[in-house]
Design a protein around this motif. Structure first.
Motif, PDB file in Angstrom:
ATOM      1  N   ASP A   1       0.837  -1.199   0.000  1.00  0.00           N
ATOM      2  CA  ASP A   1       0.000   0.000   0.000  1.00  0.00           C
ATOM      3  C   ASP A   1       0.872   1.248   0.000  1.00  0.00           C
ATOM      4  OD1 ASP A   1      -2.080  -1.785   0.254  1.00  0.00           O
ATOM      5  OD2 ASP A   1      -2.418  -1.380   2.373  1.00  0.00           O
ATOM      6  N   ALA A   2       0.337   2.322  -0.572  1.00  0.00           N
ATOM      7  CA  ALA A   2       0.989   3.631  -0.532  1.00  0.00           C
ATOM      8  C   ALA A   2       0.111   4.557   0.300  1.00  0.00           C
ATOM      9  CB  ALA A   2       1.158   4.189  -1.931  1.00  0.00           C
ATOM     10  N   ARG A   3       0.701   5.224   1.262  1.00  0.00           N
ATOM     11  CA  ARG A   3      -0.045   6.152   2.115  1.00  0.00           C
ATOM     12  C   ARG A   3       0.430   7.562   1.835  1.00  0.00           C
ATOM     13  NH1 ARG A   3      -3.110   6.560   7.460  1.00  0.00           N
ATOM     14  NH2 ARG A   3      -2.675   8.704   7.996  1.00  0.00           N
ATOM     15  N   LEU A   4      -0.520   8.432   1.490  1.00  0.00           N
ATOM     16  CA  LEU A   4      -0.246   9.842   1.251  1.00  0.00           C
ATOM     17  C   LEU A   4      -0.806  10.652   2.406  1.00  0.00           C
ATOM     18  CD1 LEU A   4      -1.392  10.065  -2.484  1.00  0.00           C
ATOM     19  CD2 LEU A   4       0.902   9.634  -1.632  1.00  0.00           C
ATOM     20  N   ASP A   5      -0.029  11.592   2.899  1.00  0.00           N
ATOM     21  CA  ASP A   5      -0.452  12.510   3.959  1.00  0.00           C
ATOM     22  C   ASP A   5      -0.131  13.924   3.502  1.00  0.00           C
ATOM     23  OD1 ASP A   5      -1.172  10.701   6.308  1.00  0.00           O
ATOM     24  OD2 ASP A   5       0.833   9.974   5.796  1.00  0.00           O
ATOM     25  N   TRP A   6      -1.090  14.832   3.675  1.00  0.00           N
ATOM     26  CA  TRP A   6      -0.823  16.210   3.290  1.00  0.00           C
ATOM     27  C   TRP A   6      -1.650  17.186   4.111  1.00  0.00           C
ATOM     28  CZ3 TRP A   6      -3.887  12.926   0.558  1.00  0.00           C
ATOM     29  CH2 TRP A   6      -5.148  13.362   0.162  1.00  0.00           C
ATOM     30  N   LYS A   7      -1.190  18.428   4.092  1.00  0.00           N
ATOM     31  CA  LYS A   7      -1.884  19.540   4.734  1.00  0.00           C
ATOM     32  C   LYS A   7      -2.015  20.646   3.709  1.00  0.00           C
ATOM     33  CE  LYS A   7      -0.103  18.599   9.336  1.00  0.00           C
ATOM     34  NZ  LYS A   7       0.715  19.111  10.441  1.00  0.00           N
ATOM     35  N   VAL A   8      -3.091  21.427   3.847  1.00  0.00           N
ATOM     36  CA  VAL A   8      -3.335  22.512   2.902  1.00  0.00           C
ATOM     37  C   VAL A   8      -3.564  23.825   3.645  1.00  0.00           C
ATOM     38  CG1 VAL A   8      -4.329  21.014   1.141  1.00  0.00           C
ATOM     39  CG2 VAL A   8      -5.826  22.111   2.780  1.00  0.00           C
ATOM     40  N   VAL A   9      -3.433  24.891   2.899  1.00  0.00           N
ATOM     41  CA  VAL A   9      -3.788  26.225   3.369  1.00  0.00           C
ATOM     42  C   VAL A   9      -4.885  26.708   2.438  1.00  0.00           C
ATOM     43  CG1 VAL A   9      -2.988  28.576   3.736  1.00  0.00           C
ATOM     44  CG2 VAL A   9      -1.454  26.652   4.189  1.00  0.00           C
ATOM     45  N   CYS A  10      -6.078  26.965   2.992  1.00  0.00           N
ATOM     46  CA  CYS A  10      -7.224  27.409   2.197  1.00  0.00           C
ATOM     47  C   CYS A  10      -7.580  28.843   2.563  1.00  0.00           C
ATOM     48  CB  CYS A  10      -8.453  26.543   2.453  1.00  0.00           C
ATOM     49  SG  CYS A  10      -8.320  24.861   1.888  1.00  0.00           S
ATOM     50  N   PHE A  11      -7.836  29.642   1.554  1.00  0.00           N
ATOM     51  CA  PHE A  11      -8.289  31.006   1.771  1.00  0.00           C
ATOM     52  C   PHE A  11      -9.723  31.196   1.314  1.00  0.00           C
ATOM     53  CE2 PHE A  11      -3.663  31.345   1.317  1.00  0.00           C
ATOM     54  CZ  PHE A  11      -3.369  31.905   2.551  1.00  0.00           C
ATOM     55  N   LEU A  12     -10.359  30.115   0.869  1.00  0.00           N
ATOM     56  CA  LEU A  12     -11.754  30.159   0.427  1.00  0.00           C
ATOM     57  C   LEU A  12     -12.561  29.121   1.189  1.00  0.00           C
ATOM     58  CD1 LEU A  12     -11.421  30.468  -3.450  1.00  0.00           C
ATOM     59  CD2 LEU A  12     -11.975  32.253  -1.826  1.00  0.00           C
ATOM     60  N   ASP A  13     -13.864  29.100   0.924  1.00  0.00           N
ATOM     61  CA  ASP A  13     -14.768  28.177   1.610  1.00  0.00           C
ATOM     62  C   ASP A  13     -14.864  26.817   0.931  1.00  0.00           C
ATOM     63  OD1 ASP A  13     -15.355  30.097   3.499  1.00  0.00           O
ATOM     64  OD2 ASP A  13     -17.042  30.890   2.350  1.00  0.00           O
ATOM     65  N   TYR A  14     -14.147  26.614  -0.187  1.00  0.00           N
ATOM     66  CA  TYR A  14     -14.304  25.388  -0.956  1.00  0.00           C
ATOM     67  C   TYR A  14     -12.983  25.023  -1.626  1.00  0.00           C
ATOM     68  CZ  TYR A  14     -15.466  22.576  -5.077  1.00  0.00           C
ATOM     69  OH  TYR A  14     -15.500  21.607  -6.034  1.00  0.00           O
ATOM     70  N   ALA A  15     -12.683  23.736  -1.641  1.00  0.00           N
ATOM     71  CA  ALA A  15     -11.523  23.244  -2.391  1.00  0.00           C
ATOM     72  C   ALA A  15     -11.855  21.851  -2.917  1.00  0.00           C
ATOM     73  CB  ALA A  15     -10.290  23.183  -1.507  1.00  0.00           C
ATOM     74  N   LYS A  16     -11.336  21.541  -4.091  1.00  0.00           N
ATOM     75  CA  LYS A  16     -11.531  20.235  -4.708  1.00  0.00           C
ATOM     76  C   LYS A  16     -10.159  19.590  -4.868  1.00  0.00           C
ATOM     77  CE  LYS A  16     -13.281  18.050  -8.903  1.00  0.00           C
ATOM     78  NZ  LYS A  16     -13.912  18.288 -10.207  1.00  0.00           N
ATOM     79  N   PHE A  17     -10.063  18.308  -4.510  1.00  0.00           N
ATOM     80  CA  PHE A  17      -8.807  17.576  -4.563  1.00  0.00           C
ATOM     81  C   PHE A  17      -8.960  16.356  -5.458  1.00  0.00           C
ATOM     82  CE2 PHE A  17      -9.107  19.702  -0.511  1.00  0.00           C
ATOM     83  CZ  PHE A  17      -7.895  20.353  -0.420  1.00  0.00           C
TER      84      PHE A  17
END
Length: 132
Positions: free
Chosen positions: A42-58
């Motif tokens: 298995d591959a495990r991805l971990d990430w953090k984001v910085v959002c300046f809006l009310d919505y994000a799509k990944f």
């Protein structure tokens, strides 16, 4: 990438306050970290984001060669969810797999993360015993 510099001057009761704001481009959602590790096949991805809006799509994207990517998972997050760490596990990878995350905002602007690679166990067969 466009760099921009915004210089604001405010006159407040005879006091001049100047502030500088700079940014890489106009996408208001950015990955601050992206890590990948293998756990068996298995591959495990971990990430953090910085959002300046009310919505994000990944969109989590995978590639076998590091050039041609296929989306393997899509999800959306609101501002509160963006403040929490994200993770995704890609099960049963074979050999080396490359990953990136495509981030978009409500206006359709997109950003691709850095590329990370994970090497899983090669599939094949294993000889457990030989009988004459």
């Amino acid at each position: 990438m466009k760099l921009f510099l915004l210089l604001l001057s405010f006159l407040i009761g005879g006091l001049v306050v100047q502030a500088q704001v700079s940014g890489a481009d106009s996408v208001p959602v950015r990955l601050s970290t992206l890590d990948a590790r293998s756990n068996g096949n298995d591959a495990r991805l971990d990430w953090k984001v910085v959002c300046f809006l009310d919505y994000a799509k990944f969109e989590i994207q995978r590639s076998a060669d590091g050039s041609n990517y296929t989306t393997i998972n899509i999800f959306e997050a609101d501002y509160l969810r963006c403040r929490q760490p994200f993770d995704y596990t890609d099960a049963n990878i074979n050999g080396k797999a490359f990953y990136r995350i495509k981030v978009g905002d409500i206006d359709g602007r997109i950003y691709h993360s850095k590329i990370v690679a994970v090497t899983g166990k090669e599939r094949g067969f294993e000889i457990n015993s030989l009988t004459p």
